[in-house]
Design a protein around this motif. Structure first.
Motif, PDB file in Angstrom:
ATOM      1  N   ALA A 123       0.400  -1.253  -0.097  1.00  0.00           N
ATOM      2  CA  ALA A 123       0.356  -0.117   0.126  1.00  0.00           C
ATOM      3  C   ALA A 123       1.375   1.662  -0.265  1.00  0.00           C
ATOM      4  CB  ALA A 123      -0.344  -0.103   1.572  1.00  0.00           C
ATOM      5  N   TRP A 124       0.925   1.654  -0.947  1.00  0.00           N
ATOM      6  CA  TRP A 124       2.216   3.350  -1.731  1.00  0.00           C
ATOM      7  C   TRP A 124       1.514   4.450  -0.483  1.00  0.00           C
ATOM      8  CZ3 TRP A 124       5.699   0.223  -2.512  1.00  0.00           C
ATOM      9  CH2 TRP A 124       5.307  -1.083  -3.552  1.00  0.00           C
ATOM     10  N   TYR A 125       3.045   5.055   0.085  1.00  0.00           N
ATOM     11  CA  TYR A 125       2.215   6.085   0.635  1.00  0.00           C
ATOM     12  C   TYR A 125       3.419   7.331   0.313  1.00  0.00           C
ATOM     13  CZ  TYR A 125       4.758   4.036   4.432  1.00  0.00           C
ATOM     14  OH  TYR A 125       5.800   3.229   5.866  1.00  0.00           O
ATOM     15  N   PHE A 126       4.618   6.740  -0.179  1.00  0.00           N
ATOM     16  CA  PHE A 126       5.930   7.586  -0.975  1.00  0.00           C
ATOM     17  C   PHE A 126       6.360   7.042  -1.922  1.00  0.00           C
ATOM     18  CE2 PHE A 126       8.000   5.650   2.695  1.00  0.00           C
ATOM     19  CZ  PHE A 126       9.638   5.491   2.449  1.00  0.00           C
ATOM     20  N   SER A 127       7.181   7.921  -2.026  1.00  0.00           N
ATOM     21  CA  SER A 127       7.902   7.595  -2.786  1.00  0.00           C
ATOM     22  C   SER A 127       9.975   8.655  -2.217  1.00  0.00           C
ATOM     23  CB  SER A 127       8.283   8.071  -4.551  1.00  0.00           C
ATOM     24  OG  SER A 127       8.034   9.203  -5.080  1.00  0.00           O
ATOM     25  N   ASN A 128      10.440   8.441  -3.270  1.00  0.00           N
ATOM     26  CA  ASN A 128      11.708   9.121  -3.363  1.00  0.00           C
ATOM     27  C   ASN A 128      12.974   8.537  -4.210  1.00  0.00           C
ATOM     28  OD1 ASN A 128      12.366   7.419  -1.258  1.00  0.00           O
ATOM     29  ND2 ASN A 128      13.876   7.409  -2.057  1.00  0.00           N
ATOM     30  N   LYS A 129      14.186   9.534  -4.788  1.00  0.00           N
ATOM     31  CA  LYS A 129      15.026   9.055  -5.332  1.00  0.00           C
ATOM     32  C   LYS A 129      16.186   8.708  -4.216  1.00  0.00           C
ATOM     33  CE  LYS A 129      15.405  11.388  -9.420  1.00  0.00           C
ATOM     34  NZ  LYS A 129      15.935  12.331 -10.299  1.00  0.00           N
ATOM     35  N   TYR A 130      17.300   7.953  -4.477  1.00  0.00           N
ATOM     36  CA  TYR A 130      18.320   7.899  -4.296  1.00  0.00           C
ATOM     37  C   TYR A 130      20.054   8.555  -5.218  1.00  0.00           C
ATOM     38  CZ  TYR A 130      15.759   3.471  -2.272  1.00  0.00           C
ATOM     39  OH  TYR A 130      14.539   2.998  -1.733  1.00  0.00           O
ATOM     40  N   TYR A 131      21.019   8.586  -4.365  1.00  0.00           N
ATOM     41  CA  TYR A 131      21.738   8.917  -3.856  1.00  0.00           C
ATOM     42  C   TYR A 131      23.002   8.206  -3.795  1.00  0.00           C
ATOM     43  CZ  TYR A 131      18.091  12.165  -4.507  1.00  0.00           C
ATOM     44  OH  TYR A 131      17.289  13.443  -4.570  1.00  0.00           O
ATOM     45  N   LEU A 251      -7.567   1.931   3.916  1.00  0.00           N
ATOM     46  CA  LEU A 251      -6.976   2.860   4.703  1.00  0.00           C
ATOM     47  C   LEU A 251      -5.708   3.667   4.949  1.00  0.00           C
ATOM     48  CD1 LEU A 251      -7.960   2.042   8.401  1.00  0.00           C
ATOM     49  CD2 LEU A 251      -5.657   3.085   7.584  1.00  0.00           C
ATOM     50  N   VAL A 252      -4.902   3.290   4.142  1.00  0.00           N
ATOM     51  CA  VAL A 252      -3.568   3.964   3.415  1.00  0.00           C
ATOM     52  C   VAL A 252      -4.282   4.888   1.933  1.00  0.00           C
ATOM     53  CG1 VAL A 252      -1.512   4.191   2.794  1.00  0.00           C
ATOM     54  CG2 VAL A 252      -2.093   2.560   4.511  1.00  0.00           C
ATOM     55  N   ASN A 253      -4.853   4.957   1.363  1.00  0.00           N
ATOM     56  CA  ASN A 253      -4.821   6.319   0.852  1.00  0.00           C
ATOM     57  C   ASN A 253      -6.102   6.917   1.152  1.00  0.00           C
ATOM     58  OD1 ASN A 253      -3.706   4.126  -1.360  1.00  0.00           O
ATOM     59  ND2 ASN A 253      -5.534   2.744  -2.456  1.00  0.00           N
ATOM     60  N   ASP A 254      -6.794   6.404   1.932  1.00  0.00           N
ATOM     61  CA  ASP A 254      -7.443   7.936   2.699  1.00  0.00           C
ATOM     62  C   ASP A 254      -6.373   8.211   3.495  1.00  0.00           C
ATOM     63  OD1 ASP A 254      -9.914   7.287   2.137  1.00  0.00           O
ATOM     64  OD2 ASP A 254     -10.271   5.440   3.008  1.00  0.00           O
ATOM     65  N   MET A 255      -5.620   7.702   4.317  1.00  0.00           N
ATOM     66  CA  MET A 255      -4.835   8.890   5.024  1.00  0.00           C
ATOM     67  C   MET A 255      -3.877   9.737   3.682  1.00  0.00           C
ATOM     68  SD  MET A 255      -3.184   5.778   7.523  1.00  0.00           S
ATOM     69  CE  MET A 255      -1.656   6.679   8.227  1.00  0.00           C
ATOM     70  N   ARG A 256      -3.772   9.530   2.680  1.00  0.00           N
ATOM     71  CA  ARG A 256      -2.731  10.127   1.401  1.00  0.00           C
ATOM     72  C   ARG A 256      -3.973  11.387   1.115  1.00  0.00           C
ATOM     73  NH1 ARG A 256      -1.289   7.724  -3.324  1.00  0.00           N
ATOM     74  NH2 ARG A 256       0.195   8.907  -3.604  1.00  0.00           N
ATOM     75  N   ALA A 257      -5.087  10.779   1.318  1.00  0.00           N
ATOM     76  CA  ALA A 257      -6.367  11.810   0.339  1.00  0.00           C
ATOM     77  C   ALA A 257      -6.613  13.029   2.098  1.00  0.00           C
ATOM     78  CB  ALA A 257      -7.128  11.291  -0.136  1.00  0.00           C
ATOM     79  N   ASP A 258      -6.444  13.179   2.692  1.00  0.00           N
ATOM     80  CA  ASP A 258      -7.178  13.203   3.841  1.00  0.00           C
ATOM     81  C   ASP A 258      -5.665  14.218   4.595  1.00  0.00           C
ATOM     82  OD1 ASP A 258      -5.970  11.632   5.784  1.00  0.00           O
ATOM     83  OD2 ASP A 258      -7.954  11.427   6.709  1.00  0.00           O
ATOM     84  N   GLY A 259      -4.787  14.117   3.944  1.00  0.00           N
ATOM     85  CA  GLY A 259      -3.132  15.032   4.283  1.00  0.00           C
ATOM     86  C   GLY A 259      -2.548  14.467   5.423  1.00  0.00           C
TER      87      GLY A 259
END
Length: 284
Positions: A123-131, A251-259
């Motif tokens: 259940a995805w909630y963020f993304s990031n780049k690598y260095y 539930l995770v998508n709701d957490m993303r959607a409502d901030g």
């Protein structure tokens, strides 16, 4: 009008039943009951406590301060779901083993791979780049410099996956026996300071440590030219049925959607960086 088994009949001034109004009220009551019942069905099953493991990794979680993004995320999961979580802190490699066996229900900030998708849902909630964090005296300015060097050793955390280019670099250096593995970040920082490794792969959660003078003075940061990699809640396929995973994903998508996720990330990053890590399209 029928409400919880009780019938109420209303009459107008001349005693005739108000049939259209009564029928309308019955339909509204039935709709409200159906909606309430549907909401109860839609929530995760809280009939048992769930196990969730954190791993130490910079701003994601620090055992020294007992704080981090993933701890806050787990607390919000528990609050919203109403379920009980038994939270532990384990090495990342051990977490994947337990997820695969079904002995662990959840972990957080996980990256998918073809192999992992066979035994885990996400259940995805963020993304990031690598260095690439490299020692200055290694004279690395681009990734081809790493491969051309016979002495450059790369440090990684055991069982970690990164972006595509970073993963390919890890695989090539492993094949050349130029890879050091550790259980966490701190041993890698120490090895870099002592010149036992000449580089390591990092992400935004490592920024505070890299900003410390001892590391900043001896290192350079080179960005992998890959798109941001999604990270998400890990759900064991053996412990959680597909329909239950769908409820947790919602539930995770709701957490993303409502901030809620944004508020957690802004505790640890400035608003612009937090927004960049949360601006992605969640896939399956």
């Amino acid at each position: 009008m029928s409400i919880s088994g009780h019938t109420i009949r209303r009459r107008d001034a001349v005693g005739a039943p108000r049939r259209p109004l009564a029928a309308l009220l019955r339909r509204l009551a039935a709709l409200a009951f159906a909606c309430l019942g549907g909401a109860a069905v839609a929530g995760p099953d809280c009939s048992r406590p769930y196990t969730l493991a954190l791993h130490e990794h910079g701003l994601l979680y620090s055992a020294a301060t007992d704080s981090g993004i993933d701890k806050d995320f787990a607390a919000e999961l528990a609050r919203r779901s109403g379920c009980k979580f038994v939270v532990s802190v384990l090495p990342r490699a051990r977490i994947w083993q337990l997820i695969e066996s079904g002995a662990l229900d959840f972990s957080l900030s996980g990256i998918a791979s073809e192999e992992r998708r066979r035994y885990a849902g996400f259940a995805w909630y963020f993304s990031n780049k690598y260095y690439l964090l490299a020692r200055k005296d290694a004279k690395v300015r681009q990734f081809s410099d790493v491969e051309d060097s016979d002495t450059f050793r790369l440090g990684v955390i055991r069982s970690f996956r990164y972006s595509d280019s970073a993963n390919r670099l890890v695989e090539r250096l492993a094949a050349a026996n130029r890879l050091n593995q550790a259980g966490g970040l701190e041993p890698l920082y120490q090895a870099l300071r002592l010149n036992r490794i000449q580089g390591m792969i990092m992400e935004p959660f490592d920024y505070p440590a890299v900003g410390e003078k001892a590391l900043r003075d001896i290192s350079v940061v080179i960005e992998f030219n890959d798109p941001p990699v999604p990270h998400g809640m890990i759900m064991s396929n053996k412990a959680l049925a597909p329909d239950e995973q769908a409820k947790w994903r919602a539930l995770v998508n709701d957490m993303r959607a409502d901030g809620a996720v944004q508020r957690i990330f802004e505790k640890y990053f400035d608003a612009r960086l937090a927004a960049s890590m949360l601006a992605f399209q969640a896939g399956p």
